[in-house]
Motif scaffolding. Structure first.
Motif, PDB file in Angstrom:
ATOM      1  N   UNK A 183      41.008  25.122  37.020  1.00  8.90           N
ATOM      2  CA  UNK A 183      42.595  25.119  36.353  1.00  8.90           C
ATOM      3  C   UNK A 183      42.962  23.801  36.638  1.00  8.90           C
ATOM      4  N   UNK A 184      42.924  23.120  37.878  1.00  7.84           N
ATOM      5  CA  UNK A 184      43.517  22.181  38.221  1.00  7.84           C
ATOM      6  C   UNK A 184      42.924  20.738  37.292  1.00  7.84           C
ATOM      7  N   UNK A 185      41.932  20.930  36.654  1.00  7.27           N
ATOM      8  CA  UNK A 185      41.496  20.199  35.630  1.00  7.27           C
ATOM      9  C   UNK A 185      40.758  18.488  36.261  1.00  7.27           C
ATOM     10  N   UNK A 186      40.322  18.885  37.458  1.00  6.37           N
ATOM     11  CA  UNK A 186      39.630  18.137  38.524  1.00  6.37           C
ATOM     12  C   UNK A 186      38.428  18.548  39.070  1.00  6.37           C
ATOM     13  N   UNK A 187      38.364  19.632  39.717  1.00 11.22           N
ATOM     14  CA  UNK A 187      37.116  20.411  40.482  1.00 11.22           C
ATOM     15  C   UNK A 187      36.425  21.027  39.664  1.00 11.22           C
ATOM     16  N   UNK A 188      35.396  21.261  40.074  1.00 11.66           N
ATOM     17  CA  UNK A 188      34.124  21.908  39.254  1.00 11.66           C
ATOM     18  C   UNK A 188      34.109  23.356  39.144  1.00 11.66           C
ATOM     19  N   UNK A 189      33.743  24.134  38.079  1.00 13.34           N
ATOM     20  CA  UNK A 189      33.604  25.299  38.123  1.00 13.34           C
ATOM     21  C   UNK A 189      32.105  25.740  38.934  1.00 13.34           C
ATOM     22  N   UNK A 190      32.090  26.887  39.135  1.00 14.78           N
ATOM     23  CA  UNK A 190      30.741  27.192  39.885  1.00 14.78           C
ATOM     24  C   UNK A 190      29.521  26.636  39.347  1.00 14.78           C
ATOM     25  N   UNK A 191      29.363  26.949  37.832  1.00 14.79           N
ATOM     26  CA  UNK A 191      28.308  26.691  37.304  1.00 14.79           C
ATOM     27  C   UNK A 191      28.263  24.936  37.108  1.00 14.79           C
ATOM     28  N   UNK A 192      29.104  24.109  37.003  1.00 15.95           N
ATOM     29  CA  UNK A 192      28.961  22.962  36.932  1.00 15.95           C
ATOM     30  C   UNK A 192      28.885  22.199  38.239  1.00 15.95           C
ATOM     31  N   UNK A 193      29.497  22.859  39.424  1.00 15.90           N
ATOM     32  CA  UNK A 193      29.057  22.371  40.662  1.00 15.90           C
ATOM     33  C   UNK A 193      27.579  22.495  40.995  1.00 15.90           C
TER      34      UNK A 193
END
Length: 211
Positions: A183-193
């Protein structure tokens, strides 16, 4: 006395086995030398909002590796210099996103990155570059201007990696759109991370295989 009789003696049999193993370098199933990695990054490594950080992914995927995560949320490359090193042999540099939020030019960032790489190599260690992650425009942080700088900084990491013959994890190129961020539009989701961490594991392995 024949060889078969000699080998019936447990002491002599042990001696012959030791000689055989020594002569062939300990056998063909030796474990490779442990990979040791120091992570220098920002909050992409801290991974707020998800359960498994990239460092945790790496440790789980390669339990035999030594991993020292020295990442600091909000850290910019120019703030991290000069590096002070531990004992580990591969140094991952995942910095540059926060630099785009400061009045830093592409020339400044390139100079800082060259200094960072030079210090790693000068300390007898091997650098790995991740690149700079991409993200959607955010009116509060990563404006269109900041993202344009991110593009320039990431391109510099690719060019310098090629120039120095370094492994690059391609984090900036892995971005698949707004579904990659929380939601912060910066940090990754678990899948993307996890995707980023897998790319980094591959880059570290390529570096460990280089001679």
């Amino acid at each position: 006395m024949t060889l078969s009789k000699l080998l019936r003696n447990p002491l002599l049999a042990g001696f012959f086995m030791a000689v055989a193993l020594f002569g062939c370098g300990g056998g063909g199933d030796q474990e490779p030398s442990a990979v040791s990695v120091e992570l220098r990054g920002d909050s992409i490594f801290s991974a707020p909002g998800i359960e498994r950080s990239p460092a945790s992914y790496i440790k789980a995927a390669r339990p035999g590796w030594m991993v020292d995560d020295r990442s600091v949320s909000g850290l910019a490359l120019f703030q991290a210099l000069p590096f002070a090193f531990g004992q580990l042999s591969i140094v991952v540099i995942e910095l540059g996103g926060n630099d785009a939020l400061y009045p830093r030019t592409a020339e400044m960032f390139e100079s800082d990155l060259r200094a960072a790489i030079g210090s790693v190599i000068g300390a007898g260690k091997r650098p790995v570059l991740t690149g700079v992650v991409n993200m959607p425009v955010s009116p509060d942080f990563f404006t269109a201007e900041a993202l344009a700088k991110r593009d320039a900084f990431n391109a510099i990491t690719l060019r310098i990696a090629k120039e120095y013959g370094l492994q690059h994890a391609g984090w900036g190129e892995d971005y698949r759109g707004e579904g990659d961020v929380i939601a912060d539009r910066i940090h990754r989701t678990q899948e993307a991370s996890d995707r980023l961490a897998a790319l980094l594991v591959a880059a570290i392995e390529r570096t460990s295989e280089q001679r």
